[in-house]
Write an enzyme that holds these catalytic residues in place. Structure first.
Site, PDB file in Angstrom:
ATOM      1  N   GLY A   1       0.846  -1.182   0.000  1.00  0.00           N
ATOM      2  CA  GLY A   1       0.000   0.000   0.000  1.00  0.00           C
ATOM      3  C   GLY A   1       0.883   1.234   0.000  1.00  0.00           C
ATOM      4  O   GLY A   1       0.798   2.080   0.897  1.00  0.00           O
ATOM      5  N   GLY A   2       1.743   1.335  -1.047  1.00  0.00           N
ATOM      6  CA  GLY A   2       2.735   2.407  -1.065  1.00  0.00           C
ATOM      7  C   GLY A   2       2.596   3.380  -2.226  1.00  0.00           C
ATOM      8  O   GLY A   2       3.512   4.155  -2.493  1.00  0.00           O
TER       9      GLY A   2
ATOM     10  N   SER B   1       0.193   5.751  -2.587  1.00  0.00           N
ATOM     11  CA  SER B   1      -0.649   6.909  -2.271  1.00  0.00           C
ATOM     12  C   SER B   1      -0.398   7.307  -0.814  1.00  0.00           C
ATOM     13  O   SER B   1       0.086   6.500  -0.018  1.00  0.00           O
ATOM     14  CB  SER B   1      -2.124   6.523  -2.463  1.00  0.00           C
ATOM     15  OG  SER B   1      -2.978   7.594  -2.112  1.00  0.00           O
ATOM     16  N   GLY B   2      -0.728   8.543  -0.505  1.00  0.00           N
ATOM     17  CA  GLY B   2      -0.770   8.998   0.884  1.00  0.00           C
ATOM     18  C   GLY B   2       0.487   8.712   1.694  1.00  0.00           C
ATOM     19  O   GLY B   2       1.617   8.914   1.240  1.00  0.00           O
TER      20      GLY B   2
ATOM     21  N   GLY C   1       1.758   5.902   2.658  1.00  0.00           N
ATOM     22  CA  GLY C   1       2.588   4.809   2.143  1.00  0.00           C
ATOM     23  C   GLY C   1       3.574   5.322   1.109  1.00  0.00           C
ATOM     24  O   GLY C   1       4.755   4.940   1.102  1.00  0.00           O
TER      25      GLY C   1
ATOM     26  N   TYR D   1     -14.691   0.303  10.392  1.00  0.00           N
ATOM     27  CA  TYR D   1     -13.251   0.577  10.279  1.00  0.00           C
ATOM     28  C   TYR D   1     -12.552   0.355  11.623  1.00  0.00           C
ATOM     29  O   TYR D   1     -11.498  -0.284  11.702  1.00  0.00           O
ATOM     30  CB  TYR D   1     -13.093   2.024   9.805  1.00  0.00           C
ATOM     31  CG  TYR D   1     -11.679   2.508   9.641  1.00  0.00           C
ATOM     32  CD1 TYR D   1     -10.988   2.278   8.451  1.00  0.00           C
ATOM     33  CD2 TYR D   1     -11.041   3.234  10.640  1.00  0.00           C
ATOM     34  CE1 TYR D   1      -9.684   2.744   8.289  1.00  0.00           C
ATOM     35  CE2 TYR D   1      -9.751   3.700  10.482  1.00  0.00           C
ATOM     36  CZ  TYR D   1      -9.078   3.462   9.299  1.00  0.00           C
ATOM     37  OH  TYR D   1      -7.794   3.918   9.146  1.00  0.00           O
TER      38      TYR D   1
HETATM   39  N1  NAP Z   1      -5.580   9.355   6.427  1.00  0.00           N
HETATM   40  C1  NAP Z   1      -5.915   9.176   7.679  1.00  0.00           C
HETATM   41  O1  NAP Z   1      -6.445  10.088   8.336  1.00  0.00           O
HETATM   42  C2  NAP Z   1      -5.652   7.854   8.353  1.00  0.00           C
HETATM   43  C3  NAP Z   1      -5.761   7.816   9.755  1.00  0.00           C
HETATM   44  C4  NAP Z   1      -5.489   6.627  10.396  1.00  0.00           C
HETATM   45  C5  NAP Z   1      -5.116   5.514   9.697  1.00  0.00           C
HETATM   46  N2  NAP Z   1      -5.020   5.570   8.333  1.00  0.00           N
HETATM   47  C6  NAP Z   1      -4.578   4.369   7.631  1.00  0.00           C
HETATM   48  O2  NAP Z   1      -3.387   4.669   6.966  1.00  0.00           O
HETATM   49  C7  NAP Z   1      -3.213   3.773   5.854  1.00  0.00           C
HETATM   50  C8  NAP Z   1      -2.852   4.570   4.607  1.00  0.00           C
HETATM   51  O3  NAP Z   1      -3.935   5.413   4.303  1.00  0.00           O
HETATM   52  P1  NAP Z   1      -3.786   6.834   3.610  1.00  0.00           P
HETATM   53  O4  NAP Z   1      -4.452   7.794   4.498  1.00  0.00           O
HETATM   54  O5  NAP Z   1      -2.405   7.095   3.173  1.00  0.00           O
HETATM   55  O6  NAP Z   1      -4.790   6.619   2.396  1.00  0.00           O
HETATM   56  P2  NAP Z   1      -4.614   6.447   0.818  1.00  0.00           P
HETATM   57  O7  NAP Z   1      -3.921   7.624   0.262  1.00  0.00           O
HETATM   58  O8  NAP Z   1      -5.973   6.113   0.346  1.00  0.00           O
HETATM   59  O9  NAP Z   1      -3.645   5.182   0.685  1.00  0.00           O
HETATM   60  C9  NAP Z   1      -4.092   3.885   0.918  1.00  0.00           C
HETATM   61  C10 NAP Z   1      -3.063   2.930   0.365  1.00  0.00           C
HETATM   62  O10 NAP Z   1      -3.488   1.586   0.589  1.00  0.00           O
HETATM   63  C11 NAP Z   1      -3.560   0.926  -0.654  1.00  0.00           C
HETATM   64  N3  NAP Z   1      -4.632  -0.054  -0.646  1.00  0.00           N
HETATM   65  C12 NAP Z   1      -5.917   0.121  -0.286  1.00  0.00           C
HETATM   66  N4  NAP Z   1      -6.588  -1.021  -0.451  1.00  0.00           N
HETATM   67  C13 NAP Z   1      -5.704  -1.929  -0.921  1.00  0.00           C
HETATM   68  C14 NAP Z   1      -5.791  -3.273  -1.288  1.00  0.00           C
HETATM   69  N5  NAP Z   1      -6.951  -3.946  -1.220  1.00  0.00           N
HETATM   70  N6  NAP Z   1      -4.675  -3.908  -1.725  1.00  0.00           N
HETATM   71  C15 NAP Z   1      -3.503  -3.247  -1.823  1.00  0.00           C
HETATM   72  N7  NAP Z   1      -3.355  -1.953  -1.509  1.00  0.00           N
HETATM   73  C16 NAP Z   1      -4.452  -1.305  -1.054  1.00  0.00           C
HETATM   74  C17 NAP Z   1      -3.816   2.003  -1.683  1.00  0.00           C
HETATM   75  O11 NAP Z   1      -3.485   1.565  -2.976  1.00  0.00           O
HETATM   76  P3  NAP Z   1      -4.552   1.777  -4.187  1.00  0.00           P
HETATM   77  O12 NAP Z   1      -4.779   3.261  -4.250  1.00  0.00           O
HETATM   78  O13 NAP Z   1      -3.860   1.233  -5.366  1.00  0.00           O
HETATM   79  O14 NAP Z   1      -5.774   1.005  -3.778  1.00  0.00           O
HETATM   80  C18 NAP Z   1      -2.897   3.092  -1.146  1.00  0.00           C
HETATM   81  O15 NAP Z   1      -1.575   2.836  -1.507  1.00  0.00           O
HETATM   82  C19 NAP Z   1      -4.495   2.982   5.771  1.00  0.00           C
HETATM   83  O16 NAP Z   1      -4.302   1.726   6.389  1.00  0.00           O
HETATM   84  C20 NAP Z   1      -5.481   3.811   6.568  1.00  0.00           C
HETATM   85  O17 NAP Z   1      -6.514   3.044   7.103  1.00  0.00           O
HETATM   86  C21 NAP Z   1      -5.284   6.720   7.663  1.00  0.00           C
END
Ligand code: NAP
Length: 250
Positions: free
Chosen positions: A13-14, A16-17, A19, A149
């Site tokens: 999961g690297g 976007s965001g 990662g 979630y």
């Molecule tokens: N943003 C926040 O406020 C927040 C707060 C607490 C925890 N988190 C956690 O932090 C992590 C990263 O989230 P982010 O905020 O950086 O969001 P994001 O930009 O949406 O990134 C999510 C990442 O996970 C990948 N991903 C999602 N579903 C997947 C799947 N089924 N298989 C493989 N890769 C998958 C995405 O790849 P694709 O785009 O290719 O699907 C993307 O690289 C997540 O676990 C999220 O729950 C986020």
């Protein structure tokens, strides 16, 4: 600093965001970074922006795809030194609107997929290896509409604590980072939410953060790199909140 010189890192999961920010940070400190994600276009853009990296289009919910990625890394590099399991999806629904399908979808990625990704990857990790997993403040705070979630991330927290204990004897450390509100594309991927509702949610989140702002992916990346590095050599089973004080101060 070059804390990861010649290290083999897998970021699941690297593309976007946080990662993506973390993959860049690992590469900047000398690592060879393998990166997974589902979206081919952002994966290609990521690989182009992370020097020396390799991308794998893989859905973490599909356990055989995690197995395949690990097998490809084994064939190329023989091992994984650092594993960052970060893949996850969001989505809000109050109790009355939760559907079994939405529950299964979120849990197949955020909980089951992450657990089996760990199982597949540790096969080629050895002593001195380090795992970091992305949890969430959502598992520890009561945020209305966040139950599906929160349950998945709470389950992940519980499972990872057990796995950290199991891996101690193998010389592998396992820690979690639990972010608060971080400004990433995740917020904008809430199916069924209008732009106005997302903007209101963002405002509400900021109100709840003592530092009065959202965090940045790069700030999470710094915590991940610390836990993954030898700087954290006596730290395992920790859960580091990167949340601007939200959990402890509110
Ligand atoms: N943003 C926040 O406020 C927040 C707060 C607490 C925890 N988190 C956690 O932090 C992590 C990263 O989230 P982010 O905020 O950086 O969001 P994001 O930009 O949406 O990134 C999510 C990442 O996970 C990948 N991903 C999602 N579903 C997947 C799947 N089924 N298989 C493989 N890769 C998958 C995405 O790849 P694709 O785009 O290719 O699907 C993307 O690289 C997540 O676990 C999220 O729950 C986020």
């Amino acid at each position: 600093m070059m804390r990861f010189k010649d290290k083999i890192v897998l970021v699941m999961g690297g593309n976007s965001g946080m990662g993506l920010a973390t993959a860049k940070a690992f590469a900047a400190e000398g690592a060879k970074v393998h990166i997974t994600g589902r979206n081919r276009q952002t994966l290609d853009e990521t690989v182009a922006s992370v020097p020396g990296s390799k991308g794998y289009q893989a859905d973490i919910a599909d356990i055989t795809s995690s197995e395949d990625v690990v097998a490809q890394i084994e064939a190329e590099d023989g091992r994984i030194d650092v594993l960052y399991i970060n893949a996850g999806v969001g989505g809000f629904a109050p109790l009355r609107d939760i559907t079994p399908d939405a529950w299964d979808h979120t849990h197949s990625i955020n909980l089951k997929g992450c657990v089996f990704a760990l199982q597949k990857a540790v096969r080629i990790m050895g002593r001195g290896g380090s795992v970091v997993v992305t949890g969430s403040i959502g598992a520890h705070a009561s945020l209305p509409g966040n139950a599906v979630y929160a349950a998945a991330k709470g389950g992940l927290y519980a499972a990872m604590k057990v796995f950290a204990g199991e891996l101690v004897s193998e010389g592998i450390r396992l820690n979690m980072v639990s972010p608060g509100p971080i400004d990433t594309p995740l917020l904008y991927r809430n199916p069924g939410m209008t732009d106005e509702a997302i903007a209101a949610l963002k405002e509400k989140m900021i109100e709840n953060v003592p530092m009065h702002r959202m965090g940045q992916g790069e700030e999470v990346a710094k915590a991940v790199l610390f836990l993954a590095s030898d700087d954290a050599s006596f730290i395992t089973a920790a859960n580091l909140f990167v949340d601007g004080g939200m959990l402890e101060l509110r």
